[in-house]
Each structure stands twice: as structure tokens, then as C-alpha cells.
Design a protein around this motif. Structure first.
Motif, mmCIF file in Angstrom:
data_model
loop_
_atom_site.group_PDB
_atom_site.id
_atom_site.type_symbol
_atom_site.label_atom_id
_atom_site.label_comp_id
_atom_site.label_asym_id
_atom_site.label_seq_id
_atom_site.Cartn_x
_atom_site.Cartn_y
_atom_site.Cartn_z
ATOM 1 N N ILE A 1 29.871 42.676 19.318
ATOM 2 C CA ILE A 1 30.207 42.444 20.674
ATOM 3 C C ILE A 1 31.232 41.283 20.621
ATOM 4 O O ILE A 1 31.145 40.272 19.600
ATOM 5 N N VAL B 1 34.080 38.814 23.396
ATOM 6 C CA VAL B 1 34.362 38.511 24.737
ATOM 7 C C VAL B 1 36.018 38.306 24.818
ATOM 8 O O VAL B 1 36.759 37.744 23.864
ATOM 9 N N ASP C 1 39.013 36.957 27.662
ATOM 10 C CA ASP C 1 39.345 36.148 29.093
ATOM 11 C C ASP C 1 40.416 37.295 29.331
ATOM 12 O O ASP C 1 41.668 37.395 29.114
ATOM 13 N N ILE D 1 33.190 45.222 24.291
ATOM 14 C CA ILE D 1 33.988 43.969 24.384
ATOM 15 C C ILE D 1 34.016 43.770 25.966
ATOM 16 O O ILE D 1 34.334 44.383 26.928
ATOM 17 N N LEU D 2 33.536 42.563 26.185
ATOM 18 C CA LEU D 2 33.007 41.912 27.518
ATOM 19 C C LEU D 2 34.418 41.394 28.022
ATOM 20 O O LEU D 2 35.058 40.499 27.275
ATOM 21 N N LYS E 1 35.674 38.324 30.312
ATOM 22 C CA LYS E 1 35.273 37.261 31.014
ATOM 23 C C LYS E 1 36.396 36.966 32.030
ATOM 24 O O LYS E 1 37.604 37.104 31.727
ATOM 25 N N ASP F 1 33.320 33.469 35.505
ATOM 26 C CA ASP F 1 32.609 33.513 34.094
ATOM 27 C C ASP F 1 31.293 33.856 34.148
ATOM 28 O O ASP F 1 30.237 33.497 34.245
ATOM 29 N N VAL G 1 30.139 35.721 31.907
ATOM 30 C CA VAL G 1 29.523 35.514 30.604
ATOM 31 C C VAL G 1 29.172 33.996 30.437
ATOM 32 O O VAL G 1 29.887 33.205 30.258
ATOM 33 N N ARG H 1 28.254 32.118 24.770
ATOM 34 C CA ARG H 1 28.738 32.980 24.011
ATOM 35 C C ARG H 1 29.088 32.147 22.518
ATOM 36 O O ARG H 1 29.571 31.045 22.985
ATOM 37 N N ASP I 1 34.715 35.135 21.170
ATOM 38 C CA ASP I 1 35.844 35.186 22.113
ATOM 39 C C ASP I 1 37.140 35.750 21.220
ATOM 40 O O ASP I 1 37.709 34.910 20.299
ATOM 41 N N THR J 1 40.058 36.708 22.432
ATOM 42 C CA THR J 1 41.213 36.909 23.236
ATOM 43 C C THR J 1 42.694 36.888 22.600
ATOM 44 O O THR J 1 43.385 37.549 22.587
#
Length: 177
Positions: free
Chosen positions: A29, A31, A33, A144-145, A147, A151, A153, A156, A161, A163
Motif C-alpha cells: 500500500i 499514499v 498527495d 494506492i491511496l 491524500k 487528509d 489518511v 501513515r 508516501d 508522491t
């Protein structure tokens, strides 16, 4: 016979191990931005520049129409004492017509600007989402979450991250590398 028996036991152990591993395997997983990804994407920067060029052209036309109306009004006031009643009516009608055309142009400009902005944003977001899917598949991510400003999320680990990595890959892809 014993070989077959050992083979079956081995197959059961392997199958069970795979099932247990799959059940307990930790998904990969990350994250991102999303706002920063879109805004710092070179494709968005280029689309924004193109939009601003269009807006500059539209604003130049708007300014020209405004100047034409101001000049016509100035001429009308300077000449009004010397104009016949019919000439004044004709000039006033012309000024009103120019103002109405300007108002129509301004309304159309606003609608065109909003439509163009929306179209540009949708195209860029679709490019980014398509690339994120490709990137996720290539890098083996299960999720892939995104953000955003809110926010969603809440926590984490910093290494989740991606990004920066994703943005670099996205821009390299945009530039054709």
C-alpha cells in the motif's frame, strides 16, 4: 505407491502453504498527495499555460470592446450639443447595441472559460489517474491511496508516501522518456 503418497502429501503442503501465505500476505500500500501530484505534473503546468494564453486573447478582445464603447460614448458626449434629435437617437442606439454585444460576449467568455478550465482539468486528471494505475501495476502495489486537502489518511509511515517517486515518473512519461 510410497512415491505417490509422498507426492500427494507434498502437493497438499505446498497448496496449504500458498493459501496461508496468500491469506496472511501483507498488501503493498502507498499514499499519494493527489493535489500535489496533479498541480506539479508538467502536463498540468503546460495545460495551464495554454489556458492562460487563451484567457489573455479573450481579455484582449474584451478590452478592445470596452475601449470602443468608451470612445463611442466620449465622442457622443463631445458631439451631442451639435447633433440633431435623430442623430442623437441613432448614436444612442449604436452605443446600446455595442453594450449589449459586449454583455453577450462577456457572458460567453465566462461560460467558455469555465468550460475550458473544466475540460483541461478533466483531461489532466484522467492522464494522471491512468498513469497511477499503470505505475501501481508495474511497481506491484495492491492499493494506492490518494491524500487530499481533507487528509482522509490520518496516519501513515513516511515511507508509504510515494508522491515524489510517482511525480518524477509521471513527468518523465509526459516528456517521453
Amino acid at each position: 505407491m510410497k512415491k505417490t503418497h509422498y507426492f500427494l502429501i507434498g502437493a497438499v503442503i505446498i497448496s496449504t502453504s500458498i493459501a496461508v501465505y496468500s491469506f496472511f500476505a501483507t498488501p503493498k500500500i502507498a499514499v499519494v498527495d493527489f493535489k500535489r501530484l496533479v498541480n506539479d505534473y508538467q502536463g498540468m503546468k503546460d495545460a495551464t499555460l495554454e489556458y492562460e494564453k487563451k484567457m489573455t486573447g479573450w481579455n484582449t478582445t474584451s478590452d478592445s470592446l470596452t475601449d470602443a464603447i468608451k470612445n463611442e460614448l466620449s465622442d457622443y458626449y463631445a458631439d451631442s450639443a451639435f447633433l440633431s434629435k435623430q442623430e442623437r437617437i441613432n448614436r444612442e442606439t449604436k452605443i446600446i447595441s455595442m453594450r449589449n454585444k459586449f454583455m453577450e460576449f462577456s457572458k460567453g467568455l465566462e461560460e467558455n472559460a469555465m468550460a475550458e478550465d473544466q475540460k483541461m482539468t478533466i483531461e489532466v486528471v484522467n492522464q494522471v489517474l491512468s498513469f497511477v494505475e499503470k505505475y501501481g501495476n508495474e511497481k506491484g502495489y495492491d492499493v494506492i491511496l490518494g491524500k487530499n486537502e481533507g487528509d482522509e489518511v490520518l496516519y501513515r509511515k513516511a515511507n508509504m508516501d510515494i508522491t515524489n517517486d510517482l511525480l518524477q515518473a509521471l513527468n518523465r512519461n509526459y516528456e517521453g522518456f
